[in-house]
Enzyme design. Structure first.
Site, PDB file in Angstrom:
ATOM      1  N   GLY A   1       3.197   7.418   4.031  1.00 30.12           N
ATOM      2  CA  GLY A   1       4.390   6.125   3.888  1.00 30.12           C
ATOM      3  C   GLY A   1       3.579   5.200   3.167  1.00 30.12           C
ATOM      4  O   GLY A   1       2.691   5.392   2.416  1.00 30.12           O
TER       5      GLY A   1
ATOM      6  N   ALA B   1       1.071  -1.185  -0.079  1.00 24.72           N
ATOM      7  CA  ALA B   1      -0.096  -0.031  -0.094  1.00 24.72           C
ATOM      8  C   ALA B   1       0.921   1.004   0.095  1.00 24.72           C
ATOM      9  O   ALA B   1       1.936   1.269   0.548  1.00 24.72           O
ATOM     10  CB  ALA B   1      -1.033  -0.113   1.152  1.00 24.72           C
TER      11      ALA B   1
ATOM     12  N   ASP C   1      -9.181   5.303  13.101  1.00 29.24           N
ATOM     13  CA  ASP C   1      -9.559   5.275  11.584  1.00 29.24           C
ATOM     14  C   ASP C   1      -9.983   3.923  11.265  1.00 29.24           C
ATOM     15  O   ASP C   1      -9.103   3.219  10.463  1.00 29.24           O
ATOM     16  CB  ASP C   1      -8.206   5.630  11.112  1.00 29.24           C
TER      17      ASP C   1
END
Length: 676
Positions: free
Chosen positions: A220, A215, A372
């Site tokens: 990052g 990802a 999140d």
């Protein structure tokens, strides 16, 4: 020399983006009034690491940067002694060289030019009377503009997507789909950063590493690797190089621009605009320090160590640093793929029950929750457990005896306990106290007259709860709440915007997996079980508040609580992750097979003997309306007789008798002295 090979891996992680949606009213920047923090006594809970308490005066000047940070501390109920973010730190970082000042000026011109053009289009729409008809287009235009302006603005847009006190519904809905996907930076750069943090070559630590990123996001990117020594699969998270100066520069510009909006913000939001930037900047800079994320992981591991239904990845601190985080690889199934979950033989209802219970434990029990929890950060394990990843964004609700992460100290606010109070007040339909909870939580300024809000709260709750558990959902309640935020001087503190987003996102995941899922049908049984079984004195007090309404004992409510609590235990115990084969050899894991009310009965007996007020109320409950309520007592007993070990309860009462006798004598002595 040992060699290292690359492996190709499927995209099991996804980038950070948010899916929460709200509804509100009618302009991009809504007219708001004022809000500040309210102080309250502290509560208790259990969390990873104990916390020392401290106190601080709240004599704040709104205009100064230091007082803005102090105000945030007081609102949250915590004091952070070592901050990564302060306005002074940001200013010093971006003004330390001539080159940085020139970069700052150029970036400032870019931001002012782009935002100015967008604002001028909004003003033109208003002048020609087409502002409402072009809202969908302008909302998309805003989303694209934030993407073009870079990672700081992408993060800001994701925050605005959860702030109905600042931005209207249709714009929030558009910002909810704001993506954080950016092209990955080169592997060679990422591997060099990893080697710098490790202090040794990659091949000395890893036998394999993925040839591409799993990802990539604005802050990052993630690789999959295998440790050479243990052959364990791990995820390696690498901070994007050069991102920190960019973030610092943008935060300085955000705060500079915010200073020109302080007058409007104080009038319409009740706080200066710089405070909102400080909230945002503090959370953003935390995400840039992977040592903080490692601590978050350790805290979650500690919180869920006795829960065999939740999987938290282990962190390898000896291989991690501020720019690199190495953690256990989670080989699970995405929560966006219900078919794959069913094909894996996972009981969908059981998994959803585990997920809702885990979310509520974070919020109401630990006071430390995942900020999140989008579908890319939650996985279904093949044994029925729920797994979380990406702990860069977590939030803390303050408490007393036990604690948020160890770099924070209690300031004494009751955020977590007041949330429980709000649930109790909702159950009791005590709308005045629900409105007062808004003040205690910091949604309203201390001293605000809540009288006008009470009828609105009553209308929202009765309209939503009146449909019953089967039709209740947080999204509909949130939509009505946003209208309340628009009409009254309410500001949503940053941590509670995360709470709202967390609940909405997880409810959305539940609906994705099972469209007819009833979130509250799982949430209520969990709350009922906690009220009935948690030994926390504060929760014992709230159980009494629930069972007595206007001085009258609520027999039916007690029966409903018991039924719901037993339902929660039954659903949780049926999960495969709780079966013996999955917990064998694990020490200290708590597997509840039935509702244990031993401590509750013992505490109830103690209260009956010691507390004259409770004793009087219970005796009145048994003799209400000039009749003995024996049948109600029998009905309650029949509900719990299979779950109570009478000899065990009797033994506990006998063991506790000396302490009860002592408390009884002290209570009697106090009453005698008070009479004199």
């Amino acid at each position: 020399m040992a060699s290292i090979s690359t492996i190709s891996t499927p995209n099991l992680f996804c980038s950070n983006h948010h899916t929460a949606k709200f509804s509100s009213a009618s302009s991009v920047l809504q007219p708001r009034l004022r809000v500040s923090a309210a102080n309250a006594p502290a509560s208790t809970s259990s969390n990873a690491i104990s916390r020392r308490t401290s106190s601080k005066s709240s004599n704040l000047e709104v205009g100064s940067s230091s007082s803005a940070m102090e105000q945030l501390d007081i609102e949250r109920g915590v004091c952070i002694p070592f901050r990564k973010y302060t306005p002074e730190t940001v200013r010093n970082k971006v003004l330390e060289s001539r080159g940085q000042i020139l970069s700052l000026v150029g970036r400032g011109v870019e931001i002012v030019w782009n935002l100015g053009l967008y604002w001028s289009t909004l003003m033109y729409d208003c002048l020609v009377g087409r502002d409402e008809e072009v809202v969908p287009y302008r909302a998309r235009q805003l989303r694209n503009l934030l993407c073009d302006l870079g990672p700081s603005f992408i993060k800001a847009g994701q925050v605005l997507a959860n702030r109905p006190d600042i931005i209207r519904e249709d714009y929030m809905n558009e910002l909810c789909i704001l993506q954080d996907d950016v092209p990955p930076f080169p592997n060679q750069v990422a591997f060099a950063i990893i080697e710098e943090e490790l202090g040794q070559p990659l091949e000395a630590v890893f036998s394999k590493i993925s040839s591409g990123t799993i990802a990539a996001a604005s802050l990052g990117q993630v690789y999959r690797a295998t440790l050479r020594d243990s052959r364990e699969d791990v995820a390696i998270k690498v901070l994007r190089p050069g991102i920190e100066p960019i973030i610092y520069r943008d935060l300085f510009l955000f705060r500079t621009l915010a200073s020109f909006l302080n007058g409007i913000s104080l009038q319409k939001l009740g706080c200066n605009a710089e405070l909102i930037v400080d909230e945002f900047g503090e959370k953003l800079l935390e995400e840039l320090d992977y040592t903080l994320e490692a601590r978050n992981l350790e805290d979650f591991l500690e919180n869920f160590k006795n829960d065999p239904t939740v999987k938290i990845p282990r962190v390898y601190k000896n291989l991690s640093g501020s720019r690199v985080l190495v953690m256990e690889w989670i080989d699970g199934i995405r929560c966006t793929d219900p078919q794959a979950i069913k094909e894996a033989g996972i009981d969908l209802d059981g998994f959803l029950t585990v997920g809702v219970s885990a979310a509520l434990r974070q919020l109401l029990e630990f006071g430390l929750f995942h900020g999140d929890p989008h579908p890319g950060n939650i996985f279904a394990m093949r044994d029925g457990r729920i797994a979380y990843v990406d702990f860069g964004n977590v939030a803390v609700l303050s408490q007393n005896e036990s604690s948020p992460p160890f770099w924070m100290f209690s300031q004494g606010m009751l955020n977590k306990q007041i949330l429980i109070d709000a649930v109790v007040h909702a159950v009791n339909e005590d709308y005045v106290e629900m409105a007062n909870d808004f003040t205690r939580l910091g949604f309203l300024a201390s001293g605000t007259d809540v009288t006008p809000i009470v009828p609105a709260l009553e209308a929202i709750w009765q309209n939503s709860a009146g449909k019953g558990l089967s039709d209740f959902n947080f999204r509909s309640v949130t939509g009505k709440f946003n209208q309340l935020v628009y009409q009254y001087p309410i500001r949503i503190p940053e941590r509670f915007s995360l709470v709202i987003r967390s609940l909405l996102t997880q409810e959305g995941i539940c609906f994705t997996l099972k469209p007819d899922f009833k979130f509250l049908e799982v949430a209520y049984p969990y709350v009922a079980k906690r009220l009935l079984t948690d030994p926390n004195p504060a929760l014992r007090e709230r159980l009494i508040q629930v069972l007595f309404k206007d001085g009258v004992f609520q027999w039916k409510r007690l029966e409903n609580l018991i039924v719901l609590a037993k339902e929660n235990v039954a659903k949780m115990s049926s999960n495969p992750a709780l079966q013996v084969e999955h917990t064998r050899g694990s020490r200290g894991l708590r597997v509840e097979r039935k509702l244990d009310l031993t401590d509750t009965i013992k505490d109830g007996a103690r209260l009956f003997l010691i507390d004259e007020g409770i004793r009087r109320q219970l005796l009145l409950a048994l003799t209400e309306d000039s009749k003995l309520h024996i049948q109600e007592l029998v009905d309650v007993y029949r509900l719990v007789e299979g779950d109570i070990d009478i000899p065990s309860v009797a033994l506990e009462v006998v063991r506790d008798f000396p302490a009860v006798a002592r408390d009884l004598m002290l209570s009697w002595s106090a009453s005698v002295l008070s009479d004199r």
